[in-house]
Design a protein around this motif. Structure first.
Motif, PDB file in Angstrom:
ATOM      1  N   TYR A 256       0.832  -1.204   0.000  1.00  0.00           N
ATOM      2  CA  TYR A 256       0.000   0.000   0.000  1.00  0.00           C
ATOM      3  C   TYR A 256       0.871   1.261   0.000  1.00  0.00           C
ATOM      4  CZ  TYR A 256      -2.979   3.704   1.877  1.00  0.00           C
ATOM      5  OH  TYR A 256      -3.628   4.894   2.072  1.00  0.00           O
ATOM      6  N   ASP A 257       1.909   1.281   0.804  1.00  0.00           N
ATOM      7  CA  ASP A 257       2.803   2.448   0.846  1.00  0.00           C
ATOM      8  C   ASP A 257       3.471   2.671  -0.510  1.00  0.00           C
ATOM      9  OD1 ASP A 257       2.156   2.838   3.487  1.00  0.00           O
ATOM     10  OD2 ASP A 257       3.940   1.811   4.274  1.00  0.00           O
ATOM     11  N   ASP A 258       3.896   1.559  -1.137  1.00  0.00           N
ATOM     12  CA  ASP A 258       4.537   1.694  -2.446  1.00  0.00           C
ATOM     13  C   ASP A 258       3.558   2.228  -3.492  1.00  0.00           C
ATOM     14  OD1 ASP A 258       6.852   0.764  -1.321  1.00  0.00           O
ATOM     15  OD2 ASP A 258       6.576  -1.311  -2.017  1.00  0.00           O
ATOM     16  N   ALA A 259       2.343   1.680  -3.474  1.00  0.00           N
ATOM     17  CA  ALA A 259       1.337   2.135  -4.442  1.00  0.00           C
ATOM     18  C   ALA A 259       0.988   3.604  -4.222  1.00  0.00           C
ATOM     19  CB  ALA A 259       0.084   1.258  -4.328  1.00  0.00           C
ATOM     20  N   LEU A 260       0.846   3.991  -2.976  1.00  0.00           N
ATOM     21  CA  LEU A 260       0.531   5.384  -2.673  1.00  0.00           C
ATOM     22  C   LEU A 260       1.683   6.304  -3.067  1.00  0.00           C
ATOM     23  CD1 LEU A 260      -1.575   7.284  -1.420  1.00  0.00           C
ATOM     24  CD2 LEU A 260      -0.472   6.898   0.802  1.00  0.00           C
ATOM     25  N   SER A 261       2.898   5.832  -2.864  1.00  0.00           N
ATOM     26  CA  SER A 261       4.066   6.633  -3.234  1.00  0.00           C
ATOM     27  C   SER A 261       4.137   6.814  -4.741  1.00  0.00           C
ATOM     28  CB  SER A 261       5.337   5.968  -2.717  1.00  0.00           C
ATOM     29  OG  SER A 261       6.483   6.691  -3.131  1.00  0.00           O
ATOM     30  N   GLN A 276      -5.313  12.538 -22.035  1.00  0.00           N
ATOM     31  CA  GLN A 276      -6.163  11.446 -21.565  1.00  0.00           C
ATOM     32  C   GLN A 276      -5.330  10.256 -21.106  1.00  0.00           C
ATOM     33  OE1 GLN A 276      -9.466  11.722 -21.260  1.00  0.00           O
ATOM     34  NE2 GLN A 276      -9.521   9.703 -20.276  1.00  0.00           N
ATOM     35  N   VAL A 277      -4.195  10.057 -21.750  1.00  0.00           N
ATOM     36  CA  VAL A 277      -3.312   8.942 -21.362  1.00  0.00           C
ATOM     37  C   VAL A 277      -2.823   9.139 -19.942  1.00  0.00           C
ATOM     38  CG1 VAL A 277      -1.145   7.779 -21.867  1.00  0.00           C
ATOM     39  CG2 VAL A 277      -2.608   8.558 -23.736  1.00  0.00           C
ATOM     40  N   ALA A 278      -2.495  10.357 -19.592  1.00  0.00           N
ATOM     41  CA  ALA A 278      -2.030  10.634 -18.233  1.00  0.00           C
ATOM     42  C   ALA A 278      -3.145  10.419 -17.217  1.00  0.00           C
ATOM     43  CB  ALA A 278      -1.509  12.066 -18.155  1.00  0.00           C
ATOM     44  N   LYS A 279      -4.366  10.823 -17.624  1.00  0.00           N
ATOM     45  CA  LYS A 279      -5.495  10.622 -16.715  1.00  0.00           C
ATOM     46  C   LYS A 279      -5.777   9.128 -16.508  1.00  0.00           C
ATOM     47  CE  LYS A 279      -7.803  15.005 -17.783  1.00  0.00           C
ATOM     48  NZ  LYS A 279      -9.041  15.635 -18.306  1.00  0.00           N
ATOM     49  N   ASP A 280      -5.679   8.369 -17.599  1.00  0.00           N
ATOM     50  CA  ASP A 280      -5.904   6.913 -17.474  1.00  0.00           C
ATOM     51  C   ASP A 280      -4.848   6.262 -16.586  1.00  0.00           C
ATOM     52  OD1 ASP A 280      -8.081   7.171 -19.094  1.00  0.00           O
ATOM     53  OD2 ASP A 280      -7.032   6.553 -20.931  1.00  0.00           O
ATOM     54  N   GLN A 281      -3.597   6.711 -16.737  1.00  0.00           N
ATOM     55  CA  GLN A 281      -2.531   6.155 -15.902  1.00  0.00           C
ATOM     56  C   GLN A 281      -2.739   6.516 -14.438  1.00  0.00           C
ATOM     57  OE1 GLN A 281      -0.268   4.077 -16.825  1.00  0.00           O
ATOM     58  NE2 GLN A 281       0.865   4.000 -14.880  1.00  0.00           N
ATOM     59  N   GLU A 282      -3.240   7.740 -14.211  1.00  0.00           N
ATOM     60  CA  GLU A 282      -3.518   8.145 -12.829  1.00  0.00           C
ATOM     61  C   GLU A 282      -4.643   7.310 -12.225  1.00  0.00           C
ATOM     62  OE1 GLU A 282      -5.047  12.115 -10.394  1.00  0.00           O
ATOM     63  OE2 GLU A 282      -4.187  12.315 -12.409  1.00  0.00           O
ATOM     64  N   LYS A 283      -5.671   7.018 -13.067  1.00  0.00           N
ATOM     65  CA  LYS A 283      -6.768   6.172 -12.583  1.00  0.00           C
ATOM     66  C   LYS A 283      -6.255   4.772 -12.249  1.00  0.00           C
ATOM     67  CE  LYS A 283     -10.553   8.454 -15.078  1.00  0.00           C
ATOM     68  NZ  LYS A 283     -11.607   8.290 -16.124  1.00  0.00           N
ATOM     69  N   LYS A 284      -5.356   4.278 -13.092  1.00  0.00           N
ATOM     70  CA  LYS A 284      -4.795   2.948 -12.837  1.00  0.00           C
ATOM     71  C   LYS A 284      -4.004   2.921 -11.534  1.00  0.00           C
ATOM     72  CE  LYS A 284      -1.733  -0.519 -14.852  1.00  0.00           C
ATOM     73  NZ  LYS A 284      -0.830  -0.847 -16.000  1.00  0.00           N
ATOM     74  N   LEU A 285      -3.213   3.945 -11.310  1.00  0.00           N
ATOM     75  CA  LEU A 285      -2.450   3.998 -10.071  1.00  0.00           C
ATOM     76  C   LEU A 285      -3.363   4.170  -8.854  1.00  0.00           C
ATOM     77  CD1 LEU A 285       0.549   6.253 -11.193  1.00  0.00           C
ATOM     78  CD2 LEU A 285       0.555   3.783 -10.811  1.00  0.00           C
ATOM     79  N   GLN A 286      -4.440   4.939  -9.025  1.00  0.00           N
ATOM     80  CA  GLN A 286      -5.398   5.125  -7.940  1.00  0.00           C
ATOM     81  C   GLN A 286      -6.107   3.801  -7.626  1.00  0.00           C
ATOM     82  OE1 GLN A 286      -6.017   8.065  -6.148  1.00  0.00           O
ATOM     83  NE2 GLN A 286      -7.082   6.581  -4.832  1.00  0.00           N
ATOM     84  N   TYR A 287      -6.396   3.023  -8.680  1.00  0.00           N
ATOM     85  CA  TYR A 287      -7.020   1.709  -8.472  1.00  0.00           C
ATOM     86  C   TYR A 287      -6.080   0.792  -7.685  1.00  0.00           C
ATOM     87  CZ  TYR A 287      -8.787  -2.944  -9.518  1.00  0.00           C
ATOM     88  OH  TYR A 287      -9.232  -4.230  -9.422  1.00  0.00           O
ATOM     89  N   GLU A 288      -4.799   0.831  -8.019  1.00  0.00           N
ATOM     90  CA  GLU A 288      -3.830   0.005  -7.276  1.00  0.00           C
ATOM     91  C   GLU A 288      -3.749   0.428  -5.821  1.00  0.00           C
ATOM     92  OE1 GLU A 288      -0.170   0.345  -9.318  1.00  0.00           O
ATOM     93  OE2 GLU A 288      -0.784  -0.903 -11.031  1.00  0.00           O
TER      94      GLU A 288
END
Length: 365
Positions: A256-261, A276-288
């Motif tokens: 969790y700490d790694d994903a949040l970092s 949009q690619v950056a937004k999708d990547q941010e959503k993916k990281l937020q999902y993790e």
């Protein structure tokens, strides 16, 4: 005529009996000194023999262990009672293997327990110091008031060649005992015992030693060992589960700490980006991050439940009668031993008198 013959025979038998009894009393009277001498001699031998036995002190402790009364269903209580009367155990719904009180005596006669006892220390009142049970029983045992035979520890001076075992390939649970340890374990098996009352489940632990304080100390050690053994057995599965959850909890926290970092770093690096690619990547990281947090939170809940389960599965032992230092010895009963030898000597003296007064040739002819 027949009645007269019967009466004559009865009269003759009574005369013979009276004559025999008179002869017996006469023989006892004439050999009274011999009878007394033999009886007193055997009584003296009984006194000497009783003095060759060291005093033993018995200490007991009575426990009332917790009995698992859970059933597989709410309406199975009566069925379990009927099955118990028939000698059938249909188990409990807790899913925990319970150490039944009937097994406690076997636990206290097991070699691992007796090895622990040999390593433990007891306070010997007569010597005013703490000493290991091994030394107390084997190296320097208590001596009786009278020593008719050699010291038993002499036979252990010549130790046989030790058994050579391979360094690898053997089970770590393999027990190796030397001659002295084996003698100590055999000695302890006769000194430590436990009895279980099947009606109420009460367990009585008994320890017998030649020193009252040492016996009480060892009884307390035995009580603590038994309660810890049963507690560890009852909670072993829950403790392993808690250990597993603790390891997973640490791993999930790091995940969790790694994903949040990673999410925070990505946001900082793409703060003014509207692609949009950056937004999708941010959503993916937020999902993790959310997934890692959910796993971390779930394991934290399970870990708390496991800790509560350990407490719930920990058995309770109620001490009904605590250990008390014996004020009087339990054995040997020297008076009873002397009286027993006295009666045995009386019996032998009567046989000797019988052989001296009765004509065996006439009796056997």
């Amino acid at each position: 005529m027949n009645k007269e013959k019967k009466q004559d025979s009865l009269v003759g038998n009574e005369e013979e009996i009276s004559i025999n009894l008179a002869e017996i009393f006469q023989a006892i009277k004439s050999h009274f000194i011999l009878i007394v001498a033999i009886s007193v001699t055997f009584a003296a031998l009984g006194v000497i023999y009783s003095l060759t036995i060291p005093n033993e002190y018995l200490c007991t402790v009575k426990l009332l262990p917790e009995v698992d009364s859970k059933s597989a269903g709410g309406n199975l209580g009566g069925l379990k009672s009927l099955a118990g009367l028939a000698g059938v155990d249909i188990g409990s719904g807790s899913g925990v293997d319970v150490v039944r009180p009937e097994i406690y005596p076997s636990v206290l006669q097991s070699t691992p327990f007796l090895k622990e006892v040999l390593k433990s220390k007891v306070y010997v009142q007569k010597r005013s110091k703490w000493i290991s049970v091994y030394d107390y029983l084997i190296t320097s045992p208590e001596q009786a008031p009278i020593q008719l035979f050699g010291n038993k520890k002499e036979e252990f001076k010549k130790e046989e060649n030790p058994t050579v075992l391979p360094k690898e390939g053997l089970s770590p649970e393999l027990i190796k005992l030397n001659k002295k340890e084996l003698a100590g374990i055999i000695n302890l098996k006769n000194r430590i015992s436990a009895e279980t009352d099947k009606k109420n489940g009460m367990v009585t632990i008994s320890v017998k030693l030649t020193d009252p304080v040492a016996a009480a100390t060892l009884a307390s050690f035995t009580q603590n060992y038994l309660t810890k053994y049963v507690t560890n057995y009852r909670t072993e599965k829950a403790r392993k589960e808690l250990k597993f959850l603790q390891d997973r909890h640490e791993e999930s926290r790091k995940t969790y700490d790694d994903a949040l970092s990673r999410l925070s770093t990505y946001k900082d690096q793409h703060r003014n980006t509207f692609l949009q690619v950056a937004k999708d990547q941010e959503k993916k990281l937020q999902y993790e991050v959310d997934l890692a947090f959910n796993i971390y939170s779930s394991i934290s809940t399970q870990m708390a439940d496991a800790a509560v389960k350990i407490q719930r599965e920990t058995p309770v032992f109620k001490v009904l009668e605590p250990v008390q230092i014996a004020l009087q010895k339990s054995e040997p009963k020297r008076s009873l031993i002397s009286i027993g030898f006295l009666f045995f000597g009386l019996f032998i003296s009567l046989i000797v008198v019988f052989l001296k007064t009765v004509n065996l040739k006439k009796l056997l002819s």
